[in-house]
Design an enzyme around this catalytic site. Structure first.
Site, mmCIF file in Angstrom:
data_model
loop_
_atom_site.group_PDB
_atom_site.id
_atom_site.type_symbol
_atom_site.label_atom_id
_atom_site.label_comp_id
_atom_site.label_asym_id
_atom_site.label_seq_id
_atom_site.Cartn_x
_atom_site.Cartn_y
_atom_site.Cartn_z
ATOM 1 N N ARG A 79 43.926 0.563 -10.873
ATOM 2 C CA ARG A 79 43.261 -0.382 -9.959
ATOM 3 C C ARG A 79 42.601 0.407 -8.831
ATOM 4 O O ARG A 79 43.279 1.137 -8.104
ATOM 5 C CB ARG A 79 44.290 -1.363 -9.393
ATOM 6 C CG ARG A 79 43.707 -2.252 -8.325
ATOM 7 C CD ARG A 79 44.735 -3.216 -7.735
ATOM 8 N NE ARG A 79 44.085 -3.953 -6.666
ATOM 9 C CZ ARG A 79 44.533 -4.063 -5.421
ATOM 10 N NH1 ARG A 79 45.676 -3.505 -5.060
ATOM 11 N NH2 ARG A 79 43.852 -4.725 -4.521
ATOM 12 N N HIS A 123 38.006 -4.373 -0.727
ATOM 13 C CA HIS A 123 39.231 -3.886 -0.087
ATOM 14 C C HIS A 123 38.824 -3.435 1.324
ATOM 15 O O HIS A 123 38.939 -2.264 1.678
ATOM 16 C CB HIS A 123 39.846 -2.756 -0.912
ATOM 17 C CG HIS A 123 41.299 -2.488 -0.622
ATOM 18 N ND1 HIS A 123 42.284 -2.502 -1.591
ATOM 19 C CD2 HIS A 123 41.946 -2.178 0.525
ATOM 20 C CE1 HIS A 123 43.463 -2.203 -1.053
ATOM 21 N NE2 HIS A 123 43.278 -1.997 0.236
ATOM 22 N N GLU A 168 44.048 -8.782 -0.236
ATOM 23 C CA GLU A 168 44.754 -9.145 0.986
ATOM 24 C C GLU A 168 43.831 -9.747 2.047
ATOM 25 O O GLU A 168 43.624 -9.164 3.119
ATOM 26 C CB GLU A 168 45.474 -7.920 1.571
ATOM 27 C CG GLU A 168 46.465 -7.285 0.609
ATOM 28 C CD GLU A 168 47.273 -6.138 1.248
ATOM 29 O OE1 GLU A 168 47.033 -5.820 2.414
ATOM 30 O OE2 GLU A 168 48.136 -5.584 0.557
ATOM 31 N N ASN A 296 50.720 -8.402 -3.714
ATOM 32 C CA ASN A 296 51.171 -7.136 -3.130
ATOM 33 C C ASN A 296 52.426 -7.435 -2.333
ATOM 34 O O ASN A 296 52.422 -8.331 -1.480
ATOM 35 C CB ASN A 296 50.115 -6.556 -2.179
ATOM 36 C CG ASN A 296 48.838 -6.176 -2.911
ATOM 37 O OD1 ASN A 296 48.780 -6.170 -4.141
ATOM 38 N ND2 ASN A 296 47.807 -5.839 -2.143
ATOM 39 N N TYR A 298 55.839 -5.684 -0.176
ATOM 40 C CA TYR A 298 56.468 -4.488 0.400
ATOM 41 C C TYR A 298 57.803 -4.755 1.069
ATOM 42 O O TYR A 298 58.734 -3.980 0.938
ATOM 43 C CB TYR A 298 55.521 -3.845 1.430
ATOM 44 C CG TYR A 298 54.307 -3.213 0.800
ATOM 45 C CD1 TYR A 298 54.330 -1.896 0.366
ATOM 46 C CD2 TYR A 298 53.131 -3.946 0.600
ATOM 47 C CE1 TYR A 298 53.223 -1.305 -0.238
ATOM 48 C CE2 TYR A 298 52.026 -3.373 0.002
ATOM 49 C CZ TYR A 298 52.077 -2.048 -0.417
ATOM 50 O OH TYR A 298 50.990 -1.477 -1.019
ATOM 51 N N GLU A 367 50.206 -4.244 -5.954
ATOM 52 C CA GLU A 367 50.668 -3.151 -5.087
ATOM 53 C C GLU A 367 52.151 -3.325 -4.812
ATOM 54 O O GLU A 367 52.625 -4.443 -4.571
ATOM 55 C CB GLU A 367 49.979 -3.155 -3.712
ATOM 56 C CG GLU A 367 48.556 -2.700 -3.715
ATOM 57 C CD GLU A 367 47.943 -2.729 -2.315
ATOM 58 O OE1 GLU A 367 48.679 -2.565 -1.316
ATOM 59 O OE2 GLU A 367 46.720 -2.905 -2.243
HETATM 60 O O1 IFM Z 1 47.490 0.923 2.308
HETATM 61 C C1 IFM Z 1 47.627 -0.467 2.256
HETATM 62 C C2 IFM Z 1 46.627 -1.061 1.296
HETATM 63 O O2 IFM Z 1 45.326 -0.747 1.639
HETATM 64 C C3 IFM Z 1 46.747 -2.568 1.291
HETATM 65 N N1 IFM Z 1 48.108 -2.984 1.075
HETATM 66 C C4 IFM Z 1 49.134 -2.369 1.865
HETATM 67 C C5 IFM Z 1 49.021 -0.858 1.794
HETATM 68 C C6 IFM Z 1 50.131 -0.202 2.636
HETATM 69 O O3 IFM Z 1 50.066 -0.607 3.957
#
Ligand code: IFM
Length: 460
Positions: A79, A123, A168, A296, A298, A367
């Site tokens: 990606r 992006h 995002e 995505n 985290y 992500e």
């Molecule tokens: O680096 C970023 C990415 O560009 C978008 N998602 C989160 C990642 C980590 O912060």
């Protein structure tokens, strides 16, 4: 090191992800126009250490080496994002053939390596010329975005099967136009809400353009958060609901349910009195079917009730929603200071399924990964055991969500390479490949080898 590998069904896609401004460099080459991130990162005080994406990982010149790293890893898909200002330097009008040619060469290199390209159209690197005309605050940017989507797809759809309209949009709208920590660095109220809406409209228009160009698989990528109340008090629960609206429902409700969040009045209050940016027919456009939803993920966020930071609604930014973030508690934190709580990944996915049922399309995790304090060791390797544990535990949590009935088709690790982490510059390293920015030397970390073993175990 985690030796017991999580296991996924056959056909599950393992991938790696990057984004244009974070890795390409070559910002003034071959006719590329200026983006809002060039402007922002070159404005003193905006990024840590004054870092910019001018050179980044020099991927623009070194992409064959990076594709070789992907081939060595064994991923089925890569990606990446297309830089709009490389393809249309001012965001409208003439196409820059050299910009398109770069992506065409990258795609061919990937296909030759047996790797499926997955392209993100946006992006965050909006052409500066469009920001000068209002950026995402104005509807025209959504129309221009659709035009650009059509150009990109006309040239690449024959070889790129999977397309993501926006990455995002929360960051574009709210970090960009409310918090001011992302380009263009604005701090606004209704301007940021208009930006959120126009991003969604842009997504809808781009979906139509992608379909018209014959794209096989198209969707959007959201950074969804697991928002948890700090206590069981009604006030903190209501704060968590506002955080959920602010981060998640603002996107998932229009996209998956064709409505604006029922909780939005409580979240945005008087800011919502200026809604002339919403037009009849917008919801139908936004809610058109997608082939997948990119997610995505985290970390979880804990929130507590709080007063408005700004009492005058006319001065209030869109992210001033009467809550504050609280520490998660006693868990490990990554170099971003993000708490590591893998089971919240399972919870996020299963709760989405509970909420949207069959309206939730198949999911790709576009992500997931962690920034760690990596160093090259005396033996020349990077022993990033914490990242290996993070990836192992999040993949295990993902598998648990699949076992609970969530249809997840793929997983892309963030990121292939250490790269430009936006306002935080180069200090935060998310890569499974270490990049020495002085020499551009790439060194696969232990996590690269671990991920490679996981992928190989699924190919037997
Ligand atoms: O680096 C970023 C990415 O560009 C978008 N998602 C989160 C990642 C980590 O912060």
């Amino acid at each position: 090191m985690r030796d017991l590998l999580p296991s996924f069904p056959s056909g599950f896609v393992f991938g790696a992800a990057t984004a244009s401004y974070q890795i390409e460099g070559a910002v003034a080459e071959d006719g590329r126009g200026r983006s809002i991130w060039d402007t922002y990162s070159h404005t003193p005080g905006r990024t840590d250490g004054g870092d910019t994406g001018d050179v980044a990982c020099d991927h623009y010149h070194r992409y064959p080496e990076d594709v070789a790293l992907l081939r060595g890893l064994g991923v089925g898909s890569y990606r990446f994002s297309l830089a709009w200002p490389r393809i249309q330097p001012t965001g409208q009008g003439p196409v820059n053939p050299k910009g398109l040619d770069f992506y065409s060469r990258l795609v061919d290199e990937l296909l030759e390596a047996g790797i499926e390209p997955a392209a993100t159209l946006y992006h965050w690197d909006l052409p500066q010329a469009l920001e000068d005309r209002g950026g995402w605050r104005v509807r025209d940017t959504a129309e221009r975005f659709a035009e650009y989507a059509a150009i990109a797809a006309d040239h690449l759809a024959d070889r790129v099967p999977r397309w993501i309209t926006l990455n995002e949009p929360w960051c574009s709208a709210f970090l960009g136009y409310s918090v001011g920590r992302h380009a263009p660095g604005a701090k606004e109220g209704s301007g940021a809400l208009a930006a959120a809406h126009h991003l969604l409209v842009g997504h809808g228009l781009a979906m139509r353009a992608l379909r018209a160009a014959g794209v096989r698989e198209a969707g959007i990528t959201l950074n969804l958060d697991r928002n948890l109340p700090a206590t069981h008090s009604p006030a903190d629960r209501a704060a968590a609901d506002r955080a959920d609206t602010q981060h998640n429902l603002v996107w998932t409700e229009p996209l998956l349910a064709g409505r604006y969040p029922v909780t939005e009045a409580d979240t945005w209050g008087e800011l919502l009195t200026h809604q002339d940016f919403r037009r009849d027919g917008d919801l139908e456009l936004i809610a058109q079917p997608m082939d997948f939803l990119g997610i995505n993920y985290y970390r979880p966020i804990v929130v507590a009730d709080a007063p408005y930071r700004e009492s005058d609604p006319a001065q209030r930014v869109a992210t001033d929603n009467r809550y504050t973030e609280q520490p998660y508690g006693d868990v490990r934190r990554t170099a971003m200071n993000w708490p590591v709580v893998p089971e919240t990944f399972t919870d996020l996915l299963t709760s989405l399924k509970e909420t949207y049922g069959d309206a939730l399309p198949p999911v790709h995790i576009t992500e997931n990964g962690s920034a760690e304090h990596d160093e090259i060791a005396a033996d020349g390797a990077v022993h990033d055991a914490d990242r290996v544990t993070y990836l192992h535990d999040h993949l295990t949590a993902l598998r648990a969500a699949m076992d609970a009935g969530v249809d997840v088709r793929g997983y892309y690790v963030w990121s292939l390479l250490d790269n430009f982490e936006w306002a935080l510059g180069y200090a935060k390293r998310f890569g499974i490949v270490h990049v020495d920015y002085a020499t551009q030397q790439r060194t696969p970390k232990d996590s690269y080898h671990w991920y490679g073993r996981l992928i190989a175990a699924h190919q037997r």
